[in-house]
Design a protein around this motif. Structure first.
Motif, mmCIF file in Angstrom:
data_model
loop_
_atom_site.group_PDB
_atom_site.id
_atom_site.type_symbol
_atom_site.label_atom_id
_atom_site.label_comp_id
_atom_site.label_asym_id
_atom_site.label_seq_id
_atom_site.Cartn_x
_atom_site.Cartn_y
_atom_site.Cartn_z
ATOM 1 N N GLY A 66 0.802 -1.222 0.000
ATOM 2 C CA GLY A 66 0.000 0.000 0.000
ATOM 3 C C GLY A 66 0.831 1.267 0.000
ATOM 4 N N ILE A 67 2.050 1.168 -0.502
ATOM 5 C CA ILE A 67 2.944 2.325 -0.522
ATOM 6 C C ILE A 67 2.945 2.917 -1.927
ATOM 7 C CG2 ILE A 67 5.327 3.111 -0.241
ATOM 8 C CD1 ILE A 67 5.700 0.744 1.716
ATOM 9 N N ARG A 72 8.662 1.937 -8.233
ATOM 10 C CA ARG A 72 9.974 2.460 -8.644
ATOM 11 C C ARG A 72 11.117 1.654 -8.016
ATOM 12 N NH1 ARG A 72 6.671 6.408 -7.494
ATOM 13 N NH2 ARG A 72 6.077 7.900 -9.091
ATOM 14 N N LYS A 73 10.879 1.116 -6.819
ATOM 15 C CA LYS A 73 11.901 0.322 -6.118
ATOM 16 C C LYS A 73 11.783 -1.160 -6.451
ATOM 17 C CE LYS A 73 11.563 3.374 -2.145
ATOM 18 N NZ LYS A 73 11.045 3.441 -0.783
ATOM 19 N N ARG A 74 10.590 -1.619 -6.698
ATOM 20 C CA ARG A 74 10.337 -3.057 -6.843
ATOM 21 C C ARG A 74 10.613 -3.579 -8.251
ATOM 22 N NH1 ARG A 74 8.408 -7.253 -3.987
ATOM 23 N NH2 ARG A 74 6.841 -8.566 -4.942
ATOM 24 N N LEU A 75 10.327 -2.763 -9.267
ATOM 25 C CA LEU A 75 10.503 -3.227 -10.643
ATOM 26 C C LEU A 75 11.943 -3.059 -11.100
ATOM 27 C CD1 LEU A 75 7.288 -1.739 -12.306
ATOM 28 C CD2 LEU A 75 7.638 -4.047 -11.414
ATOM 29 N N GLN A 79 11.929 -3.340 -16.799
ATOM 30 C CA GLN A 79 10.469 -3.356 -16.679
ATOM 31 C C GLN A 79 9.920 -1.938 -16.690
ATOM 32 O OE1 GLN A 79 10.560 -5.655 -12.989
ATOM 33 N NE2 GLN A 79 9.313 -7.239 -14.006
ATOM 34 N N ILE A 80 10.570 -1.063 -15.945
ATOM 35 C CA ILE A 80 10.145 0.341 -15.914
ATOM 36 C C ILE A 80 10.258 0.950 -17.302
ATOM 37 C CG2 ILE A 80 10.700 2.636 -15.008
ATOM 38 C CD1 ILE A 80 11.480 1.210 -12.363
ATOM 39 N N ASP A 81 11.357 0.696 -17.989
ATOM 40 C CA ASP A 81 11.544 1.229 -19.338
ATOM 41 C C ASP A 81 10.437 0.743 -20.278
ATOM 42 O OD1 ASP A 81 13.812 2.540 -18.495
ATOM 43 O OD2 ASP A 81 15.214 1.090 -19.386
ATOM 44 N N ARG A 82 10.075 -0.515 -20.161
ATOM 45 C CA ARG A 82 9.018 -1.068 -21.016
ATOM 46 C C ARG A 82 7.666 -0.413 -20.714
ATOM 47 N NH1 ARG A 82 10.017 -6.381 -20.366
ATOM 48 N NH2 ARG A 82 8.346 -6.750 -18.893
#
Length: 106
Positions: A66-67, A72-75, A79-82
């Motif tokens: 729930g944060i 941004r920290k987990r991926l 994955q973020i770029d995609r």
């Protein structure tokens, strides 16, 4: 549009806007009750007691931490770029990307 971050930071105003959009009568007590009943910890406890049908198969829990912004920290960077590559316009529109197209810290 209702963003998770808005519900966390300004729940009363965000829920009131949603109620107005849905043409529900103004009712502060009901809005406060809706906020309590839809709080992260409440939903997480409900999921522990019974199944949450929206939970995809193969994952343990739908409600993790729930944060806001935890992705941004987990991926992984790839994955973020995609995700950004496919959804940059929408992400920028709703404040998730800075002017350079990088994920914004919120």
């Amino acid at each position: 549009v209702i963003r998770y971050e808005d519900m966390k930071v300004t729940p009363m105003q965000t829920f009131a806007r949603a109620a107005y959009f849905l043409k529900l009568p103004e009712d502060q007590i009901r809005t406060e009750k809706a906020i309590r009943f839809s709080g992260f910890e409440t939903l997480k406890a409900q999921e522990s007691e019974k199944q949450f049908r929206e939970k995809p198969k193969g994952i343990e829990r739908f409600f993790r931490k729930g944060i806001a912004g935890e992705w941004r920290k987990r991926l992984m960077p790839a994955q973020i770029d995609r995700i950004v590559g496919r959804h940059a316009d929408v992400m920028r529109r709703f404040g998730y990307l800075d002017d350079a197209g990088k994920p914004r810290v919120m």
